[in-house]
Motif scaffolding. Structure first.
Motif, PDB file in Angstrom:
ATOM      1  N   UNK A 183       0.764  -1.250  -0.058  1.00  0.00           N
ATOM      2  CA  UNK A 183      -0.092   0.014   0.002  1.00  0.00           C
ATOM      3  C   UNK A 183       0.927   1.272   0.256  1.00  0.00           C
ATOM      4  N   UNK A 184       1.762   1.263   0.879  1.00  0.00           N
ATOM      5  CA  UNK A 184       2.846   2.564   0.887  1.00  0.00           C
ATOM      6  C   UNK A 184       3.484   2.501  -0.452  1.00  0.00           C
ATOM      7  N   UNK A 185       3.865   1.570  -1.215  1.00  0.00           N
ATOM      8  CA  UNK A 185       4.481   1.562  -2.359  1.00  0.00           C
ATOM      9  C   UNK A 185       3.756   2.395  -3.254  1.00  0.00           C
ATOM     10  N   UNK A 186       2.540   1.742  -3.548  1.00  0.00           N
ATOM     11  CA  UNK A 186       1.528   2.382  -4.425  1.00  0.00           C
ATOM     12  C   UNK A 186       1.405   3.871  -4.256  1.00  0.00           C
ATOM     13  N   UNK A 187       1.441   4.145  -2.856  1.00  0.00           N
ATOM     14  CA  UNK A 187       1.140   5.684  -2.600  1.00  0.00           C
ATOM     15  C   UNK A 187       2.261   6.515  -2.971  1.00  0.00           C
ATOM     16  N   UNK A 188       3.759   5.974  -2.717  1.00  0.00           N
ATOM     17  CA  UNK A 188       4.835   6.852  -2.716  1.00  0.00           C
ATOM     18  C   UNK A 188       5.051   6.848  -4.244  1.00  0.00           C
TER      19      UNK A 188
END
Length: 360
Positions: A183-188
């Motif tokens: 999830x963090x990867x897709x946001x960042x």
């Protein structure tokens, strides 16, 4: 927010030599209000903030487009970009446009050299330069004395490799990766994947630890010296940029040529990771350091014919690091195995202030 790459790099001409970006800056690699592409430094509230001077995703791509728009209208022979050398000078904010001023340094029958200075108005009304870059063009030639290039890394064919964002979901479903990491990867890093298709084979160390975000994940290269580590993957632009002339992408936007669009895409693709791959290859991430940013770069094109809609192989590695700086390289090959472009970057990499104080 730009919905495609052409919107990302569109420019409005305000004088014969001055342009203004029509898209606002977009973030990548952090959630602070600073654009993807340049310098990072410590912030008292957000541990690492991105200050890279890169409006609308990549100021390098905008500079490439601006330089193309300032070339001779009827050159003696078609001109092709062959190098782009520059320095990042300061931060760009995501709530305002940038200005690009193009200087004609040289125009001959064979060569054209353009210097582009990017700037942005500050909160106090002053104007600050954020990028200075020199771009060189050369008349294309139908023949060459020698034709050769280094060999592209051997990868599984892209048709057999799952898109990287899908592969993250697959790993989460299999219990091999925390859902918070995906999830963090897709946001960042969502900007990169909005503009490009990226496929990272299983042997890609960069993919194995999610660009360093999953820094506790083991990789297949953990036992190698840092300078021996390599990571390669497939990528291509989501848009077809190959059919000239490309239409204007906005009411006031200058038309974007196929040559400018593809060269801009190559700059965007090669720039995105070189500053922080030493961290990723060391099982660390941006939150582990006080500063991580590109200082200077050299982008060189080895082909006059670019089609970034086609699949390409990108390989990245780091070469040296000391005295608060790192030096890393990226290379891009076409599917036919020919080297298309290379980029080198020297970057700043400094520890967190509390780590510095503990050594004093």
């Amino acid at each position: 927010m730009s919905s495609n790459f052409l919107q990302l790099i569109r420019l409005k001409r305000t004088s014969p030599t001055t342009f203004v970006s029509l898209s606002m800056s977009e973030r990548m690699g952090n959630l602070a209000p600073f654009a993807f592409g340049g310098q990072m430094e410590l912030d008292s509230k957000i541990r690492v903030r991105c200050l890279r001077p890169d409006p609308a995703g990549c100021v390098l791509a905008l500079a490439v487009n601006a330089a193309h728009l300032n070339l001779p209208q009827s050159p003696a022979a078609p001109l092709a970009i062959y190098s782009m050398l520059g320095h990042f000078l300061g931060p760009n904010k995501t709530d305002r446009h940038v200005k690009l001023v193009v200087e004609d340094v040289r125009t001959t029958r064979t060569f054209a050299t353009r210097r582009v200075v990017v700037s942005q108005v500050q909160d106090d009304g002053s104007e600050r330069s954020t990028l200075a870059v020199t771009l060189d063009f050369m008349a294309t030639s139908p023949s060459s004395v020698l034709q050769y290039s280094t060999i592209a890394p051997s990868l599984p064919h892209h048709s057999t490799v799952e898109p990287y964002l899908d592969s993250l979901d697959t790993r989460v479903a299999a219990g091999k990766l925390p859902a918070t990491v995906a999830s963090s990867f897709k946001t960042l890093f969502g900007l990169m994947y909005k503009m490009m298709d990226v496929k990272m084979p299983d042997q890609s160390a960069f993919g194995q630890n999610a660009w360093g975000l999953a820094k506790h994940e083991a990789t297949s290269q953990d036992g190698l010296p840092l300078t021996s580590k390599r990571s390669a993957h497939w990528l291509r632009c989501k848009m077809d940029l190959a059919a000239p002339p490309l239409p204007s992408t906005g009411e006031d936007a200058e038309p974007i040529s196929s040559q400018a669009a593809n060269a801009s895409m190559a700059a965007f693709a090669l720039d995105y990771a070189l500053a922080f791959i030493p961290l990723s290859f060391s099982n660390q991430f941006l939150s582990d350091v006080g500063a991580c940013s590109t200082l200077d770069f050299a982008l060189r094109f080895h082909s006059d014919v670019l089609d970034m809609r086609q699949w390409h192989i990108e390989e990245i590695r780091t070469v040296a690091g000391d005295h608060g700086r790192t030096y890393s390289e990226g290379a891009l090959w076409g599917e036919d195995g020919k080297l298309v472009a290379t980029m080198t970057q020297q970057s700043v990499l400094r520890p967190l202030p509390d780590q510095i104080e503990s050594k004093l």
